[in-house]
Design a protein around this motif. Sequence first.
Motif: not given
Lengths: 115, 110
Positions: A70-74
């Motif tokens: 969903x984003x750059x880390x998860x």
Amino acid sequence: EPEVTQTPSHQVTQMGQEVILRCVPISNHLYFYWYRQILGQKVEFLVSFYNNEISEKSEIFDDQFSVERPDGSNFTLKIRSTKLEDSAMYFCASSETGQGPWTQYFGPGTRLLVL
Amino acid sequence: QKEVEQDPGPLSVPEGAIVSLNCTYSNSAFQYFMWYRQYSRKGPELLMYTYSSGNKEDGRFTAQVDKSSKYISLFIRDSQPSDSATYLCAMSEGDYKLSFGAGTTVTVRA
């Protein structure tokens, strides 16, 4: 040393409920994986994910399962309508290059209990 | 026949003994062979990997692969209580999907 983290460590849910398991891969890694281990059984591959696409999935990974970055880390695993047999330890793994299966680093796991 | 078979043990040895672990497999397409260590409530941690028949040594650990017999082994020399863990063999045809054995629980007694 960088490591894969997973939240929550434990989750209890009622049969039929949706659950989302979360993973934060190592920051420069580009390949992501989910495995599960039912109590007393083998660690089993569920899915691999790269460039916002599933690159490989097992027979276990049916329409009830989905993955998302969903984003750059998860990196998340969603189970839409949990069944009793989904009770297991779920491991996330990540790999920098995807070249060589030994490059996968595993997180500590989320223990899911479906009642 | 199961794709990867591993005796679950448990295995108990005195400190300083050699620990011998092994797995057999049926899928001749496997080309990568790994050994992982797993402590309670932790994820698998890579110990060793190899992609050819023969021996590979790393400190107290030696991994052996015999592709003709579809048999792999891990030896731990001079075992220590800190080596007490579950040891998992894993194999792969390609870069992504790992196929694991059931794991062998090892206890090294001080």
